[in-house]
Design an enzyme around this catalytic site. Structure first.
Site, PDB file in Angstrom:
ATOM      1  N   SER A 192       0.851  -1.191   0.000  1.00 38.93           N
ATOM      2  CA  SER A 192       0.000   0.000   0.000  1.00 38.93           C
ATOM      3  C   SER A 192       0.883   1.236   0.000  1.00 38.93           C
ATOM      4  O   SER A 192       2.117   1.143   0.027  1.00 38.93           O
ATOM      5  CB  SER A 192      -0.906   0.008   1.242  1.00 38.93           C
ATOM      6  N   LYS A 193       0.249   2.399  -0.009  1.00 38.77           N
ATOM      7  CA  LYS A 193       1.024   3.637  -0.056  1.00 38.77           C
ATOM      8  C   LYS A 193       1.919   3.808   1.173  1.00 38.77           C
ATOM      9  O   LYS A 193       2.973   4.429   1.085  1.00 38.77           O
ATOM     10  CB  LYS A 193       0.078   4.839  -0.176  1.00 38.77           C
ATOM     11  N   ARG A 194       1.506   3.246   2.308  1.00 39.86           N
ATOM     12  CA  ARG A 194       2.343   3.403   3.492  1.00 39.86           C
ATOM     13  C   ARG A 194       3.667   2.634   3.364  1.00 39.86           C
ATOM     14  O   ARG A 194       4.612   2.914   4.083  1.00 39.86           O
ATOM     15  CB  ARG A 194       1.592   2.954   4.751  1.00 39.86           C
TER      16      ARG A 194
END
Length: 484
Positions: free
Chosen positions: A259-261
């Site tokens: 994910s973006k994290r």
């Protein structure tokens, strides 16, 4: 219906290797898509084949021109542009519908008049009885004379109900599904538009695709798509099973879904925001799930020579942004100074002199991991006086240090030779005369010249800035002692 996909795959091999990358333009080119494109490109290049692009833009509500442009831009930047102009799936809707009607006329598909309400009721009943829901349509074998005139219908494939389907996947190995688990999925919606499942199969066939290399989230789709392929082969021949290779998805460093994290950004963000070079991202994506012994640094030509889809691992690979940045540091050090100067110039306000940047690159790129760090390290070259000084550098500019700067300014102002060697000799001599270590002069001098505590070697900084600008910056900080 039993199958040995490897056998039909051999037919595909005989036609010459053709791979494809087929993104949906509902968002930018993400890191997983870029790796899929890379594996398809490498496989085609390794086998002397062809690598094609297809934009699967049938979702008209979510497909955007901006996303299409970003996909092309990202692929071009990575050197993964297609060998032919891209195919746009939506423009081929008539052809997709044509195949559906062929299947319908040959008895491999049927009109289904089940209403959405009827399907919902059957689905809810299956859930209540805790059993899988599969389409069991009474219209599958209905005579055309019973078709209700003027009523909407969908066209469904007649999936096989006996036996099993086997895929010899080049990554996953042999995968078998009982045909009873396959449903009669929709080919044409009630408005006559084709579904994704149909469009993919028709496009792959018409584009001559022999090898389908994609994420393993599509593995279940392969069994459904084979139903269409084999039905069309029975009708007109020439529809060979592709060779399948379903690649595990990418996870974050913690093993969770990417994910973006975790740093899962669009390819354009790695270039524009993080300052990653294309060759570094190419190399990093190559090593995400594929390897060649202990080799970490693999050039493009070497990757083409070595790549084999059979060496892609079955387990999800883990994306690690820190490893990508470290790899990028290697490629920065290998890159030509003129190229880096041009890339960095756009990241520095007021950087009009690429010649100066090019001269500075050998000193700047030694420690940098990305273009942003390079730009940060080079910004002092174009800073305007009065020079902004960060907090750490300001702490070095004590009254005593400013007093030393005044002496340095007078000493160097009388130097006839402004080379790094001459300046080093001059300052070492001065430090010796004052009974100081060279660092006692170099630290405040660096702060005065760059406004920072880190920079290229101090003598290189003096040469890069030149006599006039160097002396002016030193004098500016020396004079500040009188105002405190």
């Amino acid at each position: 219906m039993a199958s040995a996909s490897a056998g039909n795959g051999a037919v595909a091999e005989g036609r010459g290797v053709v791979t494809r990358f087929a993104p949906s333009p509902t968002g930018f080119l993400h890191i997983g898509g870029a790796r899929t494109a890379l594996f398809n490109w490498l496989y085609a290049r390794h086998h002397g084949g062809k690598y094609l692009l297809r934009i699967e833009d049938t979702d008209r509500a979510r497909s955007t021109e901006a996303a299409i442009g970003a996909i092309f831009d990202g692929l071009e930047w990575l050197g993964l542009a297609g060998d032919e102009p891209a195919v746009f799936q939506f423009s081929r809707s008539d052809r997709h519908a044509q195949v559906a009607h062929q299947l319908l006329q040959a008895g491999h598909a049927y009109r289904c008049y089940l209403t959405p309400e009827e399907l919902t009721a059957r689905r809810e009943k299956a859930q209540a009885e805790r059993r899988p829901f599969r389409i069991e349509s009474e219209w599958r074998d209905a005579d055309s004379s019973t078709w209700p005139e003027g009523q909407p219908y969908v066209v469904r494939i007649k999936a096989p109900r006996e036996g099993e389907t086997v895929i010899e996947d080049q990554v996953q190995g042999q995968v078998t599904v009982a045909n009873a688990e396959l449903d009669d999925f929709v080919l044409l919606r009630s408005d006559g538009t084709p579904t994704y499942m149909l469009a993919v199969v028709v496009d792959d066939h018409d584009m001559g695709v022999t090898h389908v290399i994609r994420g393993d989230d599509h593995l279940n789709n392969a069994f459904r798509q084979l139903v269409i392929i084999r039905a069309m082969h029975a009708i007109e021949g020439g529809w060979a099973d592709p060779v399948y290779a379903h690649v595990p998805l990418i996870h974050g460093a913690d093993g969770a879904k990417l994910s973006k994290r975790h740093g899962a950004l669009g390819v354009d963000s790695y270039r524009d925001e993080l300052g990653i070079l294309p060759e570094a991202l190419f190399n990093y994506l190559l090593r995400l799930g594929w390897g060649h012994g202990d080799d970490e640094i693999i050039a493009r030509d070497q990757a083409v020579e070595w790549f084999d889809i059979g060496h892609v691992g079955k387990s999800p690979s883990r994306f690690d942004l820190a490893k990508l940045q470290n790899l990028n540091g290697h490629y920065l050090r290998e890159a030509e100074d003129a190229r880096l100067a041009a890339l960095v110039a756009t990241r520095i306000e007021g950087a009009g002199d690429s010649t100066l940047l090019e001269q500075a690159m050998p000193f700047l790129k030694v420690r940098a991991k990305d273009l942003n760090e390079l730009a940060g390290g080079a910004a002092f070259l174009f800073a305007q006086r009065p020079l902004a000084v960060d907090a750490k550098a300001e702490a070095l500019l004590t009254d005593d240090a400013r007093g030393l700067l005044a002496q340095v300014q007078r000493r160097l102002g009388g130097s006839a030779d402004w080379s790094a060697e001459a300046l080093e000799a001059e300052l070492k001599a001065m430090a010796g005369e004052l009974g100081l270590g060279l660092g006692k002069l170099a630290q405040p001098l660096r702060a005065a010249l760059t406004g920072q505590t880190t920079s290229p070697g101090i003598f290189d900084v003096l040469v890069l800035l030149g006599r006039d600008e160097s002396l002016a910056r030193i004098a500016e900080q020396a004079a500040a002692a009188e105002q405190i």
